[in-house]
Design an enzyme around this catalytic site. Structure first.
Site, short mmCIF file in Angstrom:
data_model
loop_
_atom_site.label_atom_id
_atom_site.label_comp_id
_atom_site.label_asym_id
_atom_site.label_seq_id
_atom_site.Cartn_x
_atom_site.Cartn_y
_atom_site.Cartn_z
N HIS A 158 0.86 -1.19 0.00
CA HIS A 158 0.00 0.00 0.00
C HIS A 158 0.90 1.24 0.00
O HIS A 158 2.02 1.22 0.52
CB HIS A 158 -0.87 -0.04 1.26
CG HIS A 158 -1.91 1.02 1.36
ND1 HIS A 158 -1.62 2.31 1.77
CD2 HIS A 158 -3.23 1.00 1.13
CE1 HIS A 158 -2.74 3.02 1.79
NE2 HIS A 158 -3.72 2.26 1.40
N CYS A 193 -4.84 2.64 -3.58
CA CYS A 193 -3.53 3.09 -3.05
C CYS A 193 -2.43 2.06 -3.30
O CYS A 193 -1.55 1.84 -2.46
CB CYS A 193 -3.62 3.40 -1.56
SG CYS A 193 -4.83 4.66 -1.15
N GLN A 241 -5.33 -4.76 7.03
CA GLN A 241 -6.40 -5.65 6.56
C GLN A 241 -6.36 -7.00 7.26
O GLN A 241 -7.11 -7.91 6.89
CB GLN A 241 -6.26 -5.87 5.04
CG GLN A 241 -6.38 -4.60 4.21
CD GLN A 241 -7.76 -3.96 4.27
OE1 GLN A 241 -8.73 -4.56 4.71
NE2 GLN A 241 -7.83 -2.71 3.85
N ASP A 262 2.45 -4.52 7.90
CA ASP A 262 1.28 -3.66 7.73
C ASP A 262 0.04 -4.54 7.89
O ASP A 262 -0.30 -5.31 6.99
CB ASP A 262 1.34 -3.02 6.33
CG ASP A 262 0.04 -2.31 5.96
OD1 ASP A 262 0.05 -1.62 4.92
OD2 ASP A 262 -0.97 -2.44 6.68
N LYS A 320 -10.98 0.22 10.57
CA LYS A 320 -11.16 -0.96 9.72
C LYS A 320 -11.59 -2.19 10.51
O LYS A 320 -11.77 -3.26 9.95
CB LYS A 320 -9.86 -1.25 8.96
CG LYS A 320 -9.45 -0.14 7.99
CD LYS A 320 -8.23 -0.55 7.22
CE LYS A 320 -7.67 0.60 6.42
NZ LYS A 320 -8.45 0.93 5.21
C1 LIG Z 1 -3.01 -2.52 3.52
C2 LIG Z 1 -3.28 -1.12 3.95
N1 LIG Z 1 -2.30 -0.40 4.54
C3 LIG Z 1 -2.52 0.87 4.96
C4 LIG Z 1 -3.75 1.48 4.79
C5 LIG Z 1 -3.94 2.89 5.31
O1 LIG Z 1 -4.87 2.86 6.36
P1 LIG Z 1 -5.31 4.27 7.03
O2 LIG Z 1 -6.25 3.91 8.17
O3 LIG Z 1 -6.01 5.05 5.92
O4 LIG Z 1 -4.04 4.94 7.46
C6 LIG Z 1 -4.79 0.77 4.16
C7 LIG Z 1 -6.12 1.43 3.91
N2 LIG Z 1 -6.65 1.03 2.63
C8 LIG Z 1 -7.89 1.61 2.21
C9 LIG Z 1 -7.70 3.03 1.73
S1 LIG Z 1 -6.66 3.10 0.33
C10 LIG Z 1 -8.52 0.75 1.10
O5 LIG Z 1 -9.61 1.09 0.62
O6 LIG Z 1 -7.90 -0.30 0.79
C11 LIG Z 1 -4.56 -0.55 3.76
O7 LIG Z 1 -5.54 -1.27 3.16
#
Ligand SMILES: Cc1ncc(COP(=O)(O)O)c(CN[C@@H](CS)C(=O)O)c1O
Length: 409
Positions: free
Chosen positions: A124, A367, A204, A201, A227
């Site tokens: 990501h 992303c 998910q 990371d 999430k």
């Molecule tokens: C693997 C992974 N790593 C980092 C992030 C960022 O999470 P934040 O809470 O926004 O900081 C995400 C968030 N992906 C969202 C927004 S692009 C998606 O629709 O897939 C993610 O999936």
């Protein structure tokens, strides 16, 4: 694994009763953010109504209550992910800020020319751009572990990429685009064999399956509250205590200090050293309530429910010869999301037609632009599931896709 009582679960989400253009909402964008159940909303409302106060143990009852609630939320999260106490759990704004904290507080100080940061092609932007830019600033190099045609990591290439020059490996636990579940414990072993750290990371992963950071042997691990049925505005950076002890803060201010003179300052104990200023107090209360909520359901059951829905969606989509699906076939290394394209229909157009049917999916690059370049597509559509979704909702997704197919035929 025992199935979820989805009707009972859905009763805690009034938002799911929403209707658009005469149809009930079918929300399949959970990888972007999940909805917030009543117990989490109630916990945060209760905080604001009954013990709202600033923390760091002010000399009055309300501050004591708020401070204890905020501190104990760290204990609850530590227990949830298998960390060794609150000292290893830093609250941030989100996964992205957690990754930036690590990259600035450790990366900027420790990386230099000749050091290598090993990522994967499915990272990501929160990881990929962060490490890429820190590498530019420090003179370190970035390498990417390749993915194979099924969207799994090429582990032979992983062994080639991770060497004694590797300073840190940064890998996504569950890809938000492919759904691939990566062998993070195996990658941790490889990294540690070369005296490198590993950051995982888990944005998910923590929401969708049991995670034990010590079983993985992750040096650092990050995820977001929003999430996992929790509020926005709070994320977590887990770090092994001795590593966090050795790291210098990169954000300064109140709450993170021990002693301040005109000449210099010393730092508070963990985790407060990395939590400057007024923290996300209500969000911490909400995150703890989300952990309680998910553990009451059971993370094994959350995982099984998501995987069943993803498998059902995958099979329905794969049955059509004009649908391209990305990532591994259903199984232990595919999480609860499916990214795909309907041939001859741009993902944005498809999502727009889905929206006309009150079906909420994601369309775009999620992303992960370099990954989409690698896949040879500008964008993809993505359906992602959570505890309140049903097979009937997958059927509605498939029907809406068929409407798009007819429209563009
Ligand atoms: C693997 C992974 N790593 C980092 C992030 C960022 O999470 P934040 O809470 O926004 O900081 C995400 C968030 N992906 C969202 C927004 S692009 C998606 O629709 O897939 C993610 O999936």
């Amino acid at each position: 694994v025992e199935s979820l009582d989805v009707d009972r679960i859905r009763a805690a989400y009034p938002i799911l009763e929403r209707e658009f253009s005469g149809s009930q909402l079918v929300y399949l964008d959970n990888a972007a953010t999940t909805h917030t159940p009543d117990p989490v909303v109630d916990a945060m409302s209760d905080y604001y109504r009954q013990y709202n106060s600033n923390v760091h143990r002010g000399i009055h009852h309300l501050s004591q209550e708020a401070s204890i609630a905020y501190e104990e939320a760290h204990d609850r999260v530590a227990d949830f992910i298998g960390a060794d106490g609150r000292e290893e759990v830093i609250f941030t704004k989100n996964t992205t800020e957690s990754e930036n904290l690590l990259a600035y507080a450790w990366g900027l100080a420790e990386l230099g020319p000749g050091d290598e940061v090993v990522l994967t092609e499915m990272e990501h932007h929160a990881s990929l751009v962060t490490w890429q830019q820190i590498a530019h600033r420090t003179g370190a190099d970035v390498k990417y572990i390749a993915i194979d045609d099924d969207g799994r990591l090429d582990m032979d290439h992983a062994h080639e990429c991770i060497t004694d020059d590797t300073a840190i490996v940064s890998v996504v636990h569950v890809s938000n685009t492919l759904g691939t579940v990566n062998p993070v414990a195996e990658l941790a072993d490889i990294a540690h064999d070369h005296d490198a750290y590993i950051f995982v990371d888990g944005a998910q992963a923590v929401p969708t399956r049991p995670v034990d950071v010590q079983a993985i042997d992750a040096d650092f691990y990050a995820f977001s509250g929003h999430k996992m049925a929790g509020p926005t505005g709070i994320g977590v950076l887990y770090g092994k205590r001795h590593l966090l002890e050795a790291m210098q803060p990169y954000l300064y201010g109140g709450g993170m200090i021990e002693k301040v003179t005109f000449e210099d300052s010393t730092w508070a104990e963990l985790p407060w050293k990395f939590e400057p200023g007024t923290p996300p107090i209500a969000e911490a209360v909400g995150l703890e309530a989300a952990v309680d909520y998910l553990e009451e359901i059971g993370m094994e059951r959350v995982q099984a429910h998501e995987e069943r829905l993803a498998e059902y969606a995958y099979e329905q989509l794969a049955a059509e010869d004009d649908v391209d699906i990305y990532g591994p076939e259903p199984g232990p290394d595919r999480g609860g999301l499916v990214s795909f394209n309907l041939e001859s229909v741009h993902a944005h157009d498809l999502a727009s037609i889905m929206n006309d049917h009150a079906v909420a999916i994601r369309a775009g690059d999620h992303c992960t632009q370099p990954l989409h370049d690698k896949l040879g597509v500008a964008a993809s559509a993505r359906a992602s599931f959570y505890v309140y979704n049903t097979r009937e909702e997958v059927d509605k997704l498939v029907d809406a896709i068929d409407s798009a197919r007819q429209l563009f035929a």
